[in-house]
Design a protein around this motif. Structure first.
Motif, PDB file in Angstrom:
ATOM      1  N   HIS A  22      -9.072  12.567  -3.475  1.00 48.53           N
ATOM      2  CA  HIS A  22      -9.784  11.292  -3.303  1.00 48.53           C
ATOM      3  C   HIS A  22      -8.801  10.133  -3.302  1.00 48.53           C
ATOM      4  CE1 HIS A  22      -9.098  11.298  -7.599  1.00 48.53           C
ATOM      5  NE2 HIS A  22      -9.660  12.502  -7.631  1.00 48.53           N
ATOM      6  N   ARG A  68      -7.677   8.273  -5.439  1.00 49.18           N
ATOM      7  CA  ARG A  68      -6.740   8.174  -6.550  1.00 49.18           C
ATOM      8  C   ARG A  68      -5.766   9.354  -6.596  1.00 49.18           C
ATOM      9  NH1 ARG A  68      -8.878   4.799 -10.787  1.00 49.18           N
ATOM     10  NH2 ARG A  68      -7.111   5.484 -12.013  1.00 49.18           N
ATOM     11  N   THR A  69      -5.760  10.172  -5.549  1.00 48.68           N
ATOM     12  CA  THR A  69      -4.825  11.304  -5.483  1.00 48.68           C
ATOM     13  C   THR A  69      -3.458  10.816  -5.001  1.00 48.68           C
ATOM     14  OG1 THR A  69      -6.598  12.874  -4.990  1.00 48.68           O
ATOM     15  CG2 THR A  69      -4.366  13.514  -4.343  1.00 48.68           C
ATOM     16  N   ALA A 123      -6.009  10.849 -15.079  1.00 48.80           N
ATOM     17  CA  ALA A 123      -6.108  10.161 -13.784  1.00 48.80           C
ATOM     18  C   ALA A 123      -4.882  10.449 -12.922  1.00 48.80           C
ATOM     19  CB  ALA A 123      -6.265   8.662 -13.996  1.00 48.80           C
ATOM     20  N   HIS A 141     -10.796  10.761 -12.396  1.00 49.08           N
ATOM     21  CA  HIS A 141      -9.816  10.523 -11.334  1.00 49.08           C
ATOM     22  C   HIS A 141      -8.705  11.557 -11.240  1.00 49.08           C
ATOM     23  CE1 HIS A 141     -12.005   6.823 -11.144  1.00 49.08           C
ATOM     24  NE2 HIS A 141     -11.562   6.421 -12.320  1.00 49.08           N
TER      25      HIS A 141
END
Lengths: 264, 264
Positions: free
Chosen positions: A171, A173-174, B139, B164
């Motif tokens: 996504h 935030r990858t 995250a 995340h």
């Protein structure tokens, strides 16, 4: 030579299986934005062609409207976005699971995840059906979904897991997205960002499914996948003409399934 | 030197936050197997210590028993397995979401996936709480779950996505599991197979969480992770004493949360 994973023949086959059953669909919409209006019109037109009656209900009171829909309605779609603070999924709790033809009620998603019978969100199911239609092996393969939405990415993860893929959800935030997506045998772009997936994101020969439907300035539609990916992927679904028509056909097919179930 | 990710201090902190609220827990069990009996006794004992009343209801009619539990019960746990053909998740549809303290009702899983308030399955939540307690960043990291069960792997995927992480779910049908799991920054073993994860499965320095609770011939308990992984991982949760005590504490904490909500 990249194979084009067209959805038009599959959509026609699905539609061919659903004629002859009287069914009524309601689309509840609380938004006036143009993309939603376009979506609602396209579902209505497709429904009319297969003899499904489709009622569009514009409302400012989504919860009230959902609770008041009559017993003669077999399928209910809640158009998104729903304005205001309450998440659409919370409103969708008001759609009876037996009529939840787009799998929007969280109970449908939970039942899907638990392996119980439920309507899957049509877009997520369309991806799997498109792969199966084109005889692309899912079991044992690395499937990568870019996008973690409740309507596509998350339910699709469950559908692919149920079919024995090893599933990754990436996504926004990858970090180093391209390095991650290059691991995929089957890469599904469902982030809603035009051109997000370029050739660098794709292992040569990988299967790429483009779920994106991003409007262009000139009134057209483009996917999340850069057209240059066609030179690198082994197979690629077009936009338009790939996942989209299958999604629409599945919504209608689910509605007829709901009507048949209600009749028994 | 591998860090041991103990859960005992965290479990004690969670328990310390839940005293003083009268609460009633019911455990419904339809099975007589020894592992389940052990589990039921351990929950009952833990409940007694924090002043939660715990009623164990043995039944052959799970659906009927669930529907007859009184209003004075705040939390309900359905012990698994449930004998017969009907999946446990189908029975769990009979647990009211407000009392579903182990997140077993598919509606709880669906709400979790949709980002709506819900009780998470305690084991899945325990993994996340253990990571947070030990200040392990989630995250933006590659999290890998080995095991796709409805009670651990699938809900955990959603909890980690919501925080995340880039999340992969691998399982018994994943080819070359070791090559896949070596990509993980955070590796969670939840397959229920003793010793499944060996040193070859772990990137040096990775964080490894062991969810496995496999009974041994001598009445002990071992995880899914081979003890030799300790020489390779940067941090490893012990079995027993890692995820387990946090899970139990969370079940009790959820029950008190349910009682407090019911009182308002």
């Amino acid at each position: 030579m990249t194979i084009s994973l067209s959805g038009t023949a599959l959509a026609a086959a699905i539609r061919a299986g659903i004629t002859g059953t009287p069914a009524r669909l309601a689309i509840v919409t609380a938004t006036t934005d143009e993309a939603t209006a376009w979506y609602v019109r396209s579902i209505s037109a497709a429904a009319a062609k297969v003899g499904i009656s489709c009622e569009v209900v514009e409302t400012k009171d989504v919860a009230g409207t959902l609770s008041e829909l009559g017993n003669d309605i077999h399928g209910i779609i809640l158009a998104t976005p729903v304005p205001g603070e309450v998440p659409a999924a919370e409103f969708a709790m008001g759609i009876p699971p037996t009529k939840d033809v787009d799998g929007a009620n969280p109970v449908s998603l939970g039942r899907l995840a638990a392996g119980l019978p439920a309507f899957a969100p049509a877009t997520a199911e369309a991806v799997v059906r498109l792969l199966e239609h084109h005889h692309i092996e899912i079991a044992g393969r690395r499937a990568m979904i870019v996008g973690r939405s409740t309507v596509v990415g998350k339910p699709l993860a469950h559908l692919l897991l149920n079919r024995h893929a090893t599933v990754t959800v990436a996504h926004s935030r990858t970090p180093d997205l391209a390095a991650v997506t290059r691991e995929a045998d089957i890469l599904i772009a469902a982030a809603g960002r035009a051109g997000l997936i370029g050739p660098d994101h794709v292992r040569p020969g990988a299967v790429v499914i483009d779920v994106g439907t991003n409007p262009t300035a000139d009134g057209g539609l483009v996917g999340d996948v850069d057209p240059a990916v066609a030179d690198r992927a082994g197979a690629l679904s077009p936009v338009p003409g790939g996942v989209g028509p299958v999604t629409t056909a599945l919504l209608l097919s689910h509605t007829v399934d709901a009507a048949r179930t209600a009749a028994h």
